[in-house]
Design an enzyme around this catalytic site. Structure first.
Site, PDB file in Angstrom:
ATOM      1  N   ARG A 117       0.811  -1.233   0.000  1.00 61.10           N
ATOM      2  CA  ARG A 117       0.000   0.000   0.000  1.00 61.10           C
ATOM      3  C   ARG A 117       0.837   1.271   0.000  1.00 61.10           C
ATOM      4  NH1 ARG A 117      -3.109  -3.210   3.381  1.00 61.10           N
ATOM      5  NH2 ARG A 117      -4.863  -4.045   2.199  1.00 61.10           N
ATOM      6  N   LYS A 139       3.023  11.472 -11.433  1.00 64.04           N
ATOM      7  CA  LYS A 139       2.140  10.600 -12.225  1.00 64.04           C
ATOM      8  C   LYS A 139       2.922   9.374 -12.649  1.00 64.04           C
ATOM      9  CE  LYS A 139       0.291  12.435 -15.876  1.00 64.04           C
ATOM     10  NZ  LYS A 139      -0.580  12.970 -16.931  1.00 64.04           N
ATOM     11  N   GLU A 181      10.391  17.043 -25.910  1.00 59.91           N
ATOM     12  CA  GLU A 181       9.662  17.426 -24.680  1.00 59.91           C
ATOM     13  C   GLU A 181      10.152  18.786 -24.188  1.00 59.91           C
ATOM     14  OE1 GLU A 181       7.088  15.733 -23.393  1.00 59.91           O
ATOM     15  OE2 GLU A 181       7.414  13.571 -23.567  1.00 59.91           O
ATOM     16  N   LYS A 223       7.359  22.795 -15.958  1.00 54.05           N
ATOM     17  CA  LYS A 223       6.538  21.660 -15.512  1.00 54.05           C
ATOM     18  C   LYS A 223       6.155  21.827 -14.039  1.00 54.05           C
ATOM     19  CE  LYS A 223       5.350  17.006 -15.375  1.00 54.05           C
ATOM     20  NZ  LYS A 223       5.351  15.716 -16.014  1.00 54.05           N
ATOM     21  N   GLU A 233      -4.586  17.306 -12.363  1.00 53.80           N
ATOM     22  CA  GLU A 233      -5.011  17.435 -13.750  1.00 53.80           C
ATOM     23  C   GLU A 233      -6.488  17.754 -13.907  1.00 53.80           C
ATOM     24  OE1 GLU A 233      -4.277  14.858 -17.735  1.00 53.80           O
ATOM     25  OE2 GLU A 233      -2.798  14.731 -16.177  1.00 53.80           O
ATOM     26  N   ARG A 237      -3.321  21.404 -15.906  1.00 48.45           N
ATOM     27  CA  ARG A 237      -2.270  20.433 -16.207  1.00 48.45           C
ATOM     28  C   ARG A 237      -2.438  19.784 -17.575  1.00 48.45           C
ATOM     29  NH1 ARG A 237       0.561  16.179 -11.971  1.00 48.45           N
ATOM     30  NH2 ARG A 237       1.841  15.137 -13.492  1.00 48.45           N
ATOM     31  N   ASN A 241      -0.132  18.027 -22.080  1.00 47.06           N
ATOM     32  CA  ASN A 241      -0.361  17.029 -23.132  1.00 47.06           C
ATOM     33  C   ASN A 241      -0.227  17.593 -24.537  1.00 47.06           C
ATOM     34  OD1 ASN A 241      -0.950  14.891 -21.341  1.00 47.06           O
ATOM     35  ND2 ASN A 241      -2.949  15.826 -20.973  1.00 47.06           N
ATOM     36  N   HIS A 244       0.614  15.455 -27.490  1.00 48.88           N
ATOM     37  CA  HIS A 244       0.529  14.060 -27.065  1.00 48.88           C
ATOM     38  C   HIS A 244      -0.703  13.328 -27.589  1.00 48.88           C
ATOM     39  CE1 HIS A 244       3.911  15.059 -24.590  1.00 48.88           C
ATOM     40  NE2 HIS A 244       3.979  13.842 -24.086  1.00 48.88           N
ATOM     41  N   HIS A 248       0.472  10.007 -28.872  1.00 46.27           N
ATOM     42  CA  HIS A 248       0.099   8.703 -28.330  1.00 46.27           C
ATOM     43  C   HIS A 248      -0.515   7.813 -29.405  1.00 46.27           C
ATOM     44  CE1 HIS A 248      -0.018  10.194 -23.864  1.00 46.27           C
ATOM     45  NE2 HIS A 248       1.188   9.816 -24.247  1.00 46.27           N
ATOM     46  N   HIS A 261       9.150   7.515 -27.347  1.00 46.97           N
ATOM     47  CA  HIS A 261       8.051   8.388 -26.925  1.00 46.97           C
ATOM     48  C   HIS A 261       8.275   9.833 -27.383  1.00 46.97           C
ATOM     49  CE1 HIS A 261       4.984  10.261 -24.446  1.00 46.97           C
ATOM     50  NE2 HIS A 261       5.916  11.083 -23.983  1.00 46.97           N
TER      51      HIS A 261
HETATM   52  N1  LIG Z   1       4.797  10.225 -15.852  1.00 50.30           N
HETATM   53  C1  LIG Z   1       4.926  11.272 -16.628  1.00 50.30           C
HETATM   54  O1  LIG Z   1       4.514  12.374 -16.273  1.00 50.30           O
HETATM   55  C2  LIG Z   1       5.581  11.110 -17.974  1.00 50.30           C
HETATM   56  C3  LIG Z   1       5.963  12.240 -18.713  1.00 50.30           C
HETATM   57  C4  LIG Z   1       6.650  12.057 -19.918  1.00 50.30           C
HETATM   58  C5  LIG Z   1       6.932  10.774 -20.358  1.00 50.30           C
HETATM   59  N2  LIG Z   1       6.532   9.695 -19.632  1.00 50.30           N
HETATM   60  C6  LIG Z   1       6.832   8.328 -20.077  1.00 50.30           C
HETATM   61  O2  LIG Z   1       8.247   8.182 -20.156  1.00 50.30           O
HETATM   62  C7  LIG Z   1       8.553   7.173 -21.110  1.00 50.30           C
HETATM   63  C8  LIG Z   1       9.662   7.665 -21.998  1.00 50.30           C
HETATM   64  O3  LIG Z   1      10.787   7.965 -21.226  1.00 50.30           O
HETATM   65  P1  LIG Z   1      12.268   7.880 -21.841  1.00 50.30           P
HETATM   66  O4  LIG Z   1      12.324   8.584 -23.129  1.00 50.30           O
HETATM   67  O5  LIG Z   1      13.191   8.255 -20.759  1.00 50.30           O
HETATM   68  O6  LIG Z   1      12.382   6.330 -22.225  1.00 50.30           O
HETATM   69  P2  LIG Z   1      13.174   5.110 -21.579  1.00 50.30           P
HETATM   70  O7  LIG Z   1      13.033   5.064 -20.113  1.00 50.30           O
HETATM   71  O8  LIG Z   1      12.777   3.910 -22.350  1.00 50.30           O
HETATM   72  O9  LIG Z   1      14.681   5.453 -21.927  1.00 50.30           O
HETATM   73  C9  LIG Z   1      15.091   5.517 -23.262  1.00 50.30           C
HETATM   74  C10 LIG Z   1      16.328   4.645 -23.496  1.00 50.30           C
HETATM   75  O10 LIG Z   1      17.435   5.230 -22.862  1.00 50.30           O
HETATM   76  C11 LIG Z   1      18.233   4.243 -22.211  1.00 50.30           C
HETATM   77  N3  LIG Z   1      18.926   4.946 -21.124  1.00 50.30           N
HETATM   78  C12 LIG Z   1      18.378   5.498 -20.036  1.00 50.30           C
HETATM   79  N4  LIG Z   1      19.309   6.198 -19.338  1.00 50.30           N
HETATM   80  C13 LIG Z   1      20.472   6.073 -20.007  1.00 50.30           C
HETATM   81  C14 LIG Z   1      21.782   6.611 -19.824  1.00 50.30           C
HETATM   82  N5  LIG Z   1      22.048   7.456 -18.840  1.00 50.30           N
HETATM   83  N6  LIG Z   1      22.735   6.284 -20.723  1.00 50.30           N
HETATM   84  C15 LIG Z   1      22.449   5.467 -21.784  1.00 50.30           C
HETATM   85  N7  LIG Z   1      21.219   4.979 -22.025  1.00 50.30           N
HETATM   86  C16 LIG Z   1      20.249   5.269 -21.157  1.00 50.30           C
HETATM   87  C17 LIG Z   1      17.236   3.206 -21.795  1.00 50.30           C
HETATM   88  O11 LIG Z   1      17.836   1.965 -21.700  1.00 50.30           O
HETATM   89  C18 LIG Z   1      16.235   3.237 -22.949  1.00 50.30           C
HETATM   90  O12 LIG Z   1      16.643   2.342 -23.948  1.00 50.30           O
HETATM   91  C19 LIG Z   1       7.276   6.888 -21.857  1.00 50.30           C
HETATM   92  O13 LIG Z   1       6.748   5.677 -21.433  1.00 50.30           O
HETATM   93  C20 LIG Z   1       6.371   8.029 -21.460  1.00 50.30           C
HETATM   94  O14 LIG Z   1       5.010   7.677 -21.488  1.00 50.30           O
HETATM   95  C21 LIG Z   1       5.877   9.845 -18.457  1.00 50.30           C
HETATM   96 ZN   LIG Z   2       5.606  12.990 -23.084  1.00 48.89          ZN
END
Ligand SMILES: NC(=O)c1ccc[n+]([C@@H]2O[C@H](COP(=O)([O-])OP(=O)(O)OC[C@H]3O[C@@H](n4cnc5c(N)ncnc54)[C@H](O)[C@@H]3O)[C@@H](O)[C@H]2O)c1
Ligand SMILES: [Zn+2]
Length: 371
Positions: A117, A139, A181, A223, A233, A237, A241, A244, A248, A261
């Site tokens: 929990r 989030k 982003e 942000k 949101e 907020r 998006n 997005h 998406h 992404h």
């Molecule tokens: N929660 C939120 O508010 C929010 C906001 C934006 C995006 N997201 C989510 O985040 C995700 C995308 O995040 P991302 O782009 O970081 O993707 P990711 O976590 O898949 O990382 C991208 C790649 O980078 C590699 N990597 C990470 N750190 C590294 C480093 N220091 N050196 C070398 N390689 C490294 C990873 O292995 C991966 O292959 C999506 O799922 C998206 O929906 C969430």
């Molecule tokens: Zn995003």
């Protein structure tokens, strides 16, 4: 080092961004935790694990590895990680450190919020997307076959520690995906930040620590300001998006793996800009000081300037439009579009005909990167 404070219902937390941020873990009373786990990927941990343990002065931490990629944002992975925590003796007073990109942050946030929990978690983002976006705001979510981010919670971390030095090992493509982003935040913020980014975009490289440190603070602040005014949101907020809705849909159309992404956000920003222009929301007006160049052109130019995006030639407009309706931002079947009216001013619009969205995508497909 720049410090910000996020205000959350469940308690405020600090965001530390800059060289040496991991050292901010040192004052943490480790003895108040029964055990410390680090959720990460093997590749990231091999590169950075030793340095992190040293800088954070962590005596003991048990790494839990997740396979890289968006596919790991699944309920099956939540179960696997939680089971590993249980097997290794994780209890209510365990700490989970989320050491990775947005995938680790989103998956790990959900695990932390539900394991027994809720246990404490700390975000240590290692990608650009993670540092400017996903680690902040509390989030989290995993995907279902029916759509992206459909199962998740709001669960603030105890702190966010973003050291841009960790970005030096990102591949150029993964780094670029984060720049989309960054551009999104600059469009939301307005002409001042947009101009700053416009001037410095070319110097933003994984190994240019100075340039990164200069731009990350103001970008992260965008942000944080939005989240502080609307944690759950309810309205404001939604602007986060921007890009997005199309983004998406593209992610779903490409099976959550072919595109990153951030790349989908890049295409999404282009598509929404074209749609906003075609519907007359984003008119030819130019925000100062770059007089004469309309905001729509400036947004498109900046996105294209980041570099090559993987081709969308074989993604038909029909497929995208069908997927638009599945976005979880749709309420009662209505899509809430975040439409840029000018730099720094967004409007939430419903009731845009799908035919208009289809046309915008078709036109975008027909364009090629002018650079
Ligand atoms: N929660 C939120 O508010 C929010 C906001 C934006 C995006 N997201 C989510 O985040 C995700 C995308 O995040 P991302 O782009 O970081 O993707 P990711 O976590 O898949 O990382 C991208 C790649 O980078 C590699 N990597 C990470 N750190 C590294 C480093 N220091 N050196 C070398 N390689 C490294 C990873 O292995 C991966 O292959 C999506 O799922 C998206 O929906 C969430
Ligand atoms: Zn995003």
């Amino acid at each position: 080092m720049q410090r910000f404070q996020v205000t959350a219902q469940a308690g405020n937390y600090p965001v530390m961004i800059g060289r040496g941020a991991w050292r901010e873990l040192r004052p943490l009373p480790q003895s108040s935790y029964s055990s410390v786990f680090v959720l990460t990927e093997k590749g990231i941990w091999q590169h950075w694990g030793k340095r992190f343990m040293r800088e954070a002065a962590l005596r003991k931490a048990c790494p839990i590895f997740v396979p890289p990629g968006e596919k790991s944002k699944s309920l099956a992975e939540v179960e696997r990680v939680a089971s590993e925590l249980a097997r290794a003796g994780g209890d209510r007073r365990s700490l989970l450190i989320l050491f990775g990109g947005g995938v680790i942050g989103d998956l790990g946030g959900l695990v932390a919020s539900t394991y027994m929990r809720g246990i404490d978690c700390i975000q240590v983002p290692t990608t650009l997307v993670g540092q400017v976006d996903s680690s902040i705001g509390g989030k989290n979510a995993v995907n279902l076959p029916a759509g992206k981010n459909l199962v998740g919670t709001f669960y603030p971390p105890r702190m966010v520690l973003a050291d841009p030095a960790v970005l030096s090992t990102l591949s150029p493509r993964i780094f670029r995906s984060g720049l989309y982003e960054v551009i999104k935040h600059a469009i939301l913020a307005g002409p001042a930040l947009f101009d700053l980014l416009d001037r410095h975009l070319d110097s933003l490289r994984p190994d240019n620590l100075k340039a990164l440190e200069a731009i990350l603070g103001p970008v992260v602040r965008v942000k944080i300001d939005v989240v502080n005014r609307d944690e759950r949101e309810s309205g404001l907020r939604q602007v986060l998006n921007l890009g997005h809705t199309f983004g998406h849909a593209l992610e779903a159309a490409t099976g959550y793996g072919r595109f990153l992404h951030g790349e989908c956000v890049g295409w999404g920003l282009l598509a929404i800009t074209i749609l906003a222009e075609q519907l007359g929301y984003l008119n030819a007006a130019a925000s100062t000081p770059k007089k004469g160049v309309p905001d729509s052109r400036r947004i498109r130019d900046l996105v294209w300037r980041v570099g090559p995006l993987p081709s969308i030639r074989n993604i038909p407009a029909r497929a995208i439009v069908k997927l638009l309706l599945h976005d979880k931002k749709a309420v009662a079947g209505k899509i809430h579009w975040v439409i840029p009216e000018r730099l720094g001013k967004m409007r939430i619009v419903t009731g845009i005909p799908l035919a208009a969205a289809e046309r915008a995508w078709r036109d975008l497909r027909g364009m090629s990167n002018p650079r």
